[in-house]
Design an enzyme around this catalytic site. Structure first.
Site, PDB file in Angstrom:
ATOM      1  N   ASP A 248      -8.454   8.199 -11.141  1.00 16.76           N
ATOM      2  CA  ASP A 248      -8.754   6.770 -11.159  1.00 16.76           C
ATOM      3  C   ASP A 248      -9.946   6.452 -12.057  1.00 16.76           C
ATOM      4  O   ASP A 248     -11.104   6.658 -11.667  1.00 16.76           O
ATOM      5  CB  ASP A 248      -9.043   6.314  -9.711  1.00 16.76           C
TER       6      ASP A 248
ATOM      7  N   ASP B 160      -8.046   0.937 -16.352  1.00 11.98           N
ATOM      8  CA  ASP B 160      -8.085   1.369 -14.960  1.00 11.98           C
ATOM      9  C   ASP B 160      -6.792   2.067 -14.541  1.00 11.98           C
ATOM     10  O   ASP B 160      -5.810   1.425 -14.162  1.00 11.98           O
ATOM     11  CB  ASP B 160      -8.330   0.146 -14.068  1.00 11.98           C
TER      12      ASP B 160
HETATM   13  C1  LIG Z   1      -2.340   3.833  -5.716  1.00  6.07           C
HETATM   14  C2  LIG Z   1      -1.803   2.599  -5.127  1.00  6.07           C
HETATM   15  N1  LIG Z   1      -1.905   1.480  -5.766  1.00  6.07           N
HETATM   16  O1  LIG Z   1      -1.375   0.519  -5.023  1.00  6.07           O
HETATM   17  C3  LIG Z   1      -0.952   1.077  -3.871  1.00  6.07           C
HETATM   18  C4  LIG Z   1      -0.367   0.267  -2.767  1.00  6.07           C
HETATM   19  C5  LIG Z   1      -1.168   2.407  -3.906  1.00  6.07           C
HETATM   20  C6  LIG Z   1      -0.820   3.410  -2.869  1.00  6.07           C
HETATM   21  N2  LIG Z   1      -1.438   2.954  -1.632  1.00  6.07           N
HETATM   22  C7  LIG Z   1      -0.428   2.957  -0.581  1.00  6.07           C
HETATM   23  C8  LIG Z   1      -2.661   3.600  -1.269  1.00  6.07           C
HETATM   24  C9  LIG Z   1      -3.710   3.294  -2.285  1.00  6.07           C
HETATM   25  C10 LIG Z   1      -4.394   2.118  -2.453  1.00  6.07           C
HETATM   26  C11 LIG Z   1      -5.254   2.361  -3.484  1.00  6.07           C
HETATM   27  N3  LIG Z   1      -5.071   3.610  -3.904  1.00  6.07           N
HETATM   28  N4  LIG Z   1      -4.113   4.195  -3.175  1.00  6.07           N
HETATM   29  C12 LIG Z   1      -5.819   4.226  -4.965  1.00  6.07           C
HETATM   30  C13 LIG Z   1      -7.084   3.531  -5.176  1.00  6.07           C
HETATM   31  N5  LIG Z   1      -6.898   2.103  -5.188  1.00  6.07           N
HETATM   32  C14 LIG Z   1      -7.361   1.357  -6.216  1.00  6.07           C
HETATM   33  C15 LIG Z   1      -7.967   1.949  -7.310  1.00  6.07           C
HETATM   34  C16 LIG Z   1      -8.392   1.119  -8.353  1.00  6.07           C
HETATM   35  N6  LIG Z   1      -8.979   1.603  -9.458  1.00  6.07           N
HETATM   36  N7  LIG Z   1      -8.181  -0.205  -8.288  1.00  6.07           N
HETATM   37  C17 LIG Z   1      -7.592  -0.726  -7.194  1.00  6.07           C
HETATM   38  N8  LIG Z   1      -7.179   0.017  -6.154  1.00  6.07           N
HETATM   39  C18 LIG Z   1      -6.238   1.477  -4.079  1.00  6.07           C
END
Ligand SMILES: Cc1noc(C)c1CN(C)Cc1cc2n(n1)CCN(c1cc(N)ncn1)C2
Length: 392
Positions: free
Chosen positions: A103, A285
């Site tokens: 990330d 990102d």
């Molecule tokens: C991955 C992911 N992305 O959408 C979903 C839903 C997922 C999986 N999800 C079930 C779980 C989840 C949520 C996140 N992640 N994983 C990764 C980090 N997230 C970020 C990173 C960042 N740079 N910016 C915003 N959020 C949010």
């Protein structure tokens, strides 16, 4: 996207499919670019060997590059899961192998352990018995979609591709929010933003890239995300076989801890869609699934798509799945990054299709997430504070 103070929203669809067991990393052979193979008065076999391979367009194995430059380099394969929702990459931590979401929008490396509450089964755990507990240290992070995690900290050896950080801060989750607990595709995150937004207290910790940068053959990493196909994260070298044309570099503003850059204009087809002459700043990102831009740009884009509507009930811009979506062109200096329209048909949702381009809403910045990045080979260079873009 994350910053230490507030949480920013990143729309993402979690149609996470079960990830197949994931085979370990292989270092890839690659053709070299941008990594000067030192000429010296002293005989240096690996340098001569690397130069000869390069001269005839051959690929230079990572171990030859290492021997020739004295620097580390390597490539780890990533895999899209859940329909390009996220991209996971195998990482060796101590004696454990875990699949992490790399990330560039956050700066914490965190993993599950057997002590993680609410994590349920389905995740590969880090075994902290190989690590050293960082006494008194804790962390707590929240992400754009409201997900969060927190815990304690160890230091341990972390290897990506064949690049190793020998004493990397490994943040062990004691709690994770439900969206992480149910996301069995990912065993945690590996942050690649700037270490200034790492959340460990009382002393913030360095990212994997910050820890290995000085030992790399070239102080860079590259993100190669693909639509529905394996890609890679390359550390310490630039692989010219993975992109076409020349890399276009642009300055980074890392004052907020992100890889923030400025696009000069955004166009749909031949017409500019952002406020005339306004430049568009945003962050590269890899941890955000979609491409999030300001309302006016997004509205202007979907105006070119028959029947597109911004639906409250569907949670964003949707359109008929048979619609032809125009390409989106992002001008970065003299380079134009083109997002194919088909990438903006992100996913089927009910009787419509959900757009890969959505409004950044009140985030306050634009997020060039995976929908944008998977059309590009992106070089992240913290030494020269620049990003390089080229078409995949
Ligand atoms: C991955 C992911 N992305 O959408 C979903 C839903 C997922 C999986 N999800 C079930 C779980 C989840 C949520 C996140 N992640 N994983 C990764 C980090 N997230 C970020 C990173 C960042 N740079 N910016 C915003 N959020 C949010």
């Amino acid at each position: 996207m994350v910053n230490g103070k507030t949480v920013v929203s990143a729309l993402a669809l979690s149609a996470a499919a079960q990830a197949a067991p994931y085979n370990p990393t292989r270092t890839s052979k690659f053709s070299l670019n941008q990594v000067a193979v030192k000429k010296s008065s002293q005989p240096n076999g690996p340098s001569a060997y690397a130069r000869a391979l390069q001269k005839y367009g051959g690929s230079v194995p990572a171990h030859v590059l290492s021997a020739a430059t004295g620097g580390e380099s390597g490539s780890a394969t990533n895999k899209p899961v859940g329909g390009d929702v996220q991209y996971i990459t195998p990482v060796k931590i101590g004696k454990s192998t875990v699949n992490l979401d790399f990330d560039t929008g956050s700066a914490d490396l965190w993993v599950y352990t057997p002590d993680t509450k609410g994590a349920g089964s389905g995740h590969n755990n880090y075994d902290p018995s190989t690590g050293k507990k960082l006494s008194g240290a804790s962390w707590e992070i929240s992400y754009g979609d409201g997900s969060s995690a927190s815990g304690v900290v160890y230091t341990d050896s972390v290897t990506v591709g064949n690049v190793t950080a020998t004493s990397q801060a490994v943040e062990a989750a004691t709690t994770v929010s439900s969206s992480f607990a149910s996301d069995t595709d990912s065993d945690g995150l590996l942050g690649l933003a700037f270490s200034s937004i790492n959340t460990v207290k009382p002393q913030s910790q360095k990212t994997f890239y910050a820890n290995v940068m000085d030992s790399l053959a070239s102080p860079v990493f590259a993100a190669v995300l693909k639509h529905n196909a394996p890609g890679s994260y390359d550390f310490g070298y630039i692989d010219s076989s993975k992109y076409t044309g020349k890399l276009a570099y642009t300055d980074v503003d890392n004052s907020q801890g992100f890889w923030s850059f400025t696009a000069d204009s955004i166009s749909v087809g031949d017409s500019k869609v952002e406020a005339a002459g306004a430049s568009v700043s945003g962050i590269a990102d890899t941890g955000t699934t979609l491409l999030l831009l300001d309302d006016s740009t997004v509205s202007a884009y979907y105006k070119q798509v028959d029947g597109a509507k911004n639906s409250q009930s569907e949670g964003g811009w949707v359109f008929d799945c048979s619609a032809t979506l125009p390409d989106l062109k992002v001008a970065i200096g003299s380079y134009t990054a083109t997002v194919p329209g088909k990438y903006i048909n992100y996913a089927k949702q009910g009787s419509s299709c959900f757009g890969g381009l959505q409004s950044a809403g009140d985030i306050g910045i634009n997020i060039f997430g995976d929908v944008f990045l998977k059309s590009q080979y992106v070089v992240f260079d913290a030494e020269k504070n620049q990003l390089g873009f080229a078409a995949q």
